[in-house]
Design a protein around this motif. Structure first.
Motif, PDB file in Angstrom:
ATOM      1  N   GLY A  66       0.930  -1.256  -0.165  1.00 46.04           N
ATOM      2  CA  GLY A  66       0.069  -0.040   0.175  1.00 46.04           C
ATOM      3  C   GLY A  66       0.861   1.176  -0.236  1.00 46.04           C
ATOM      4  N   THR A  88      -1.138   1.719  -5.566  1.00 40.05           N
ATOM      5  CA  THR A  88      -2.563   2.125  -5.583  1.00 40.05           C
ATOM      6  C   THR A  88      -3.228   0.899  -5.035  1.00 40.05           C
ATOM      7  OG1 THR A  88      -3.160   1.723  -7.706  1.00 40.05           O
ATOM      8  CG2 THR A  88      -2.577   3.607  -7.606  1.00 40.05           C
ATOM      9  N   PHE A  89      -4.525   1.118  -4.536  1.00 40.86           N
ATOM     10  CA  PHE A  89      -5.168   0.220  -3.936  1.00 40.86           C
ATOM     11  C   PHE A  89      -5.526  -1.151  -4.936  1.00 40.86           C
ATOM     12  CE2 PHE A  89      -9.385  -2.101  -3.276  1.00 40.86           C
ATOM     13  CZ  PHE A  89      -9.079  -2.372  -2.052  1.00 40.86           C
ATOM     14  N   TRP A  90      -5.764  -0.523  -6.349  1.00 43.66           N
ATOM     15  CA  TRP A  90      -6.142  -1.464  -7.235  1.00 43.66           C
ATOM     16  C   TRP A  90      -4.931  -2.122  -7.990  1.00 43.66           C
ATOM     17  CZ3 TRP A  90     -10.653  -3.197  -6.938  1.00 43.66           C
ATOM     18  CH2 TRP A  90     -11.849  -2.637  -6.501  1.00 43.66           C
ATOM     19  N   VAL A  92      -4.267  -4.959  -5.388  1.00 45.72           N
ATOM     20  CA  VAL A  92      -5.097  -5.903  -5.617  1.00 45.72           C
ATOM     21  C   VAL A  92      -4.697  -6.807  -6.829  1.00 45.72           C
ATOM     22  CG1 VAL A  92      -7.525  -6.437  -6.628  1.00 45.72           C
ATOM     23  CG2 VAL A  92      -7.332  -4.776  -4.846  1.00 45.72           C
ATOM     24  N   MET A 148      -9.174   4.172  -1.807  1.00 44.85           N
ATOM     25  CA  MET A 148      -8.989   3.122  -2.885  1.00 44.85           C
ATOM     26  C   MET A 148      -8.690   3.910  -4.245  1.00 44.85           C
ATOM     27  SD  MET A 148     -12.481   0.622  -1.737  1.00 44.85           S
ATOM     28  CE  MET A 148     -12.194  -0.367  -3.408  1.00 44.85           C
ATOM     29  N   LEU A 151      -5.384  -6.660   1.992  1.00 43.93           N
ATOM     30  CA  LEU A 151      -5.874  -5.386   1.770  1.00 43.93           C
ATOM     31  C   LEU A 151      -6.208  -4.517   2.857  1.00 43.93           C
ATOM     32  CD1 LEU A 151      -7.991  -6.497  -1.265  1.00 43.93           C
ATOM     33  CD2 LEU A 151      -5.852  -5.438  -1.414  1.00 43.93           C
ATOM     34  N   VAL A 196      -2.981  -2.761   3.159  1.00 40.94           N
ATOM     35  CA  VAL A 196      -3.107  -1.550   2.096  1.00 40.94           C
ATOM     36  C   VAL A 196      -3.615  -0.402   2.627  1.00 40.94           C
ATOM     37  CG1 VAL A 196      -3.410  -0.991  -0.283  1.00 40.94           C
ATOM     38  CG2 VAL A 196      -2.449  -3.409   0.156  1.00 40.94           C
ATOM     39  N   LEU A 197      -4.953  -0.749   2.979  1.00 44.04           N
ATOM     40  CA  LEU A 197      -5.729   0.655   3.224  1.00 44.04           C
ATOM     41  C   LEU A 197      -5.126   1.463   4.445  1.00 44.04           C
ATOM     42  CD1 LEU A 197      -9.356  -1.104   2.732  1.00 44.04           C
ATOM     43  CD2 LEU A 197      -8.224   0.646   1.265  1.00 44.04           C
ATOM     44  N   HIS A 211      -2.251   3.714   3.343  1.00 39.53           N
ATOM     45  CA  HIS A 211      -2.957   4.726   2.615  1.00 39.53           C
ATOM     46  C   HIS A 211      -3.614   5.721   3.858  1.00 39.53           C
ATOM     47  CE1 HIS A 211      -3.343   3.577  -2.017  1.00 39.53           C
ATOM     48  NE2 HIS A 211      -2.222   2.830  -1.253  1.00 39.53           N
TER      49      HIS A 211
END
Length: 437
Positions: free
Chosen positions: A43, A47-49, A52, A183, A242, A245-246, A249
């Motif tokens: 993260g 980026t979030f995606w 992913v 995200m 994830l 990751v968040l 961020h």
């Protein structure tokens, strides 16, 4: 011995467990402190995606390897190092596989015990770090001495607590943030490429994939292996990863310990640190199985798993307490380069070449081991070294996957050439018997 857990034998059908019991332990391996850390690192640079996508690619590759290794372990009821005797490596090569697992996993046991000790010292204060290290190592060693059953109960306690922490972290740390905004925003740190991110995901759990038979030999069916792998790896990688990751961020930082401490308080951090227990018990358990096989092959002596656990647990605990393992991680990283090709050779032999599969098939119903076994298989050792070289030096792709595929394809090539040579010899021989090289 009561707690030997069939270290050198097939696990009988009546000693297998439900898939949920095994799945909880697998989930405990991929839902640890390390997974939070991995998610935060991704993260911070993606980026979030993008994260992913990296997690998806890495997880799919891991799941394929894990399922194939796991099904072999379930069908044969054998640990990784004993299974290696009839899946390409022979008895001599299996001792090297066992030694690799012993060095790598016992080393990581010590390293993670050191992390555990520092975490508790920072939270609780009190005794110096080395006392916490001795206490943590002794606790994990005691659990592993009692074998798979005790480790299952550890998972029943730690995994729900960890999931509760994950949910609490989302509410506490992310409650004041807009999830769509998190995200959509750019990474807070230096940019990380997709190849780098995928490499981190795949490399982080490759040893877990290779040691899968140590766990799945207690499963009942191949479908159990598929279910538990899809559930545990997917949830572990996506849910915990994830969230990391968040959190990165939201906090603009990859310091997951600081993030969790600030959002979840001492109790949350304590749960997070103690989650190391659930992966560290398997580090010690699999390293003890590897040592038992290596001692039997190289020294022709029977070392029971309990004694091996006490030896490795004691050594790893003491080394972590005196701080020696701070300088051991570079060695463990290089040992990790040698790990992925093992899966390539085992999968190629068991599912494609099948040179020694008839021996396993013929003895499976009786629960006995085959009476014959190859000693050394030079082609497997060549594939092992070549796979490691491919993973280390091929300038493109994912090193871990390159290594597995390199060993897999090369072993199939050797297997077909050997089969052709044996067939040719049989056709020209006047009544001679065929032999396997």
């Amino acid at each position: 011995m009561e707690h030997d857990d069939f270290s050198l034998r097939r696990v009988p059908a009546d000693r297998r467990y439900s898939w949920i019991s095994v799945a909880l332990q697998r989930f405990g391996q991929v839902s640890s402190f390390h997974q939070f850390l991995l998610g935060a690192v991704l993260g911070f640079g993606m980026t979030f995606w993008e994260a992913v996508l990296a997690i998806t690619i890495g997880s799919v590759l891991l799941e394929i390897i894990t399922i194939l290794m796991g099904i072999a372990g379930t069908r044969e009821g054998l640990s990784t190092s004993v299974l290696a005797r009839w899946t390409g490596f022979g008895t001599g090569g299996s001792s090297l596989v066992g030694l690799l697992m012993t060095l790598s996993l016992a080393g990581w046991f010590g390293v993670q015990n050191d992390v555990f000790a520092h975490g508790l010292h920072a939270l609780m204060g009190g005794p110096p770090v080395w006392v916490w290290a001795l206490a943590g190592g002794a606790l994990v060693t005691a659990i592993v001495v009692f074998g798979f059953h005790a480790m299952a109960w550890t998972a029943y306690l730690t995994v729900p607590a960890f999931l509760a922490l994950a949910g609490f972290s989302i509410i506490s740390a992310l409650g004041d943030h807009s999830l769509p905004a998190l995200m959509a925003e750019p990474p807070p740190g230096p940019s990380m490429s997709l190849a780098q991110g995928t490499t981190l995901v795949a490399g982080a759990f490759i040893m877990g994939a290779i040691m899968t038979p140590d766990m799945t030999r207690f499963n009942r069916t191949a479908s159990d292996v598929v279910k538990q792998t899809l559930v545990s790896v997917t949830l572990g990688q996506y849910l915990i990863g994830l969230i990391g990751v968040l959190l990165a961020h939201a906090a603009k930082s990859a310091d997951v310990v600081g993030i969790i401490t600030s959002s979840s308080g001492v109790l949350g951090t304590l749960i997070l640190v103690t989650a190391i227990l659930k992966i560290n018990d398997w580090n010690l358990y699999s390293s003890s199985l590897g040592l038992v096989n290596t001692v039997q092959v190289l020294l022709s002596r029977r070392l029971d798993r309990t004694t091996a656990t006490l030896l490795l647990g004691g050594l790893g605990t003491v080394l972590s307490a005196i701080g020696v393992l701070d300088h051991f991680t570079t060695f463990l990283t290089w040992v990790g380069v040698l790990t992925p090709p093992v899966a390539g050779v085992v999968i190629a032999e068991y599912y494609v070449v099948r040179r020694w599969k008839p021996e396993l098939d013929a003895t499976r119903a009786s629960g006995e081991l085959p009476s014959t076994c190859p000693s050394w298989v030079p082609s497997a050792l060549i594939c092992w070294v070549a796979g490691a070289a491919v993973g280390a030096w091929l300038p493109w792709g994912i090193p871990t996957v390159n290594s597995v595929l390199g060993a897999f394809l090369l072993y199939i090539l050797f297997g077909r050439r050997t089969a052709a040579a044996v067939s040719s010899t049989a056709m020209t021989s006047s009544g001679g018997s065929k032999t396997r090289s």
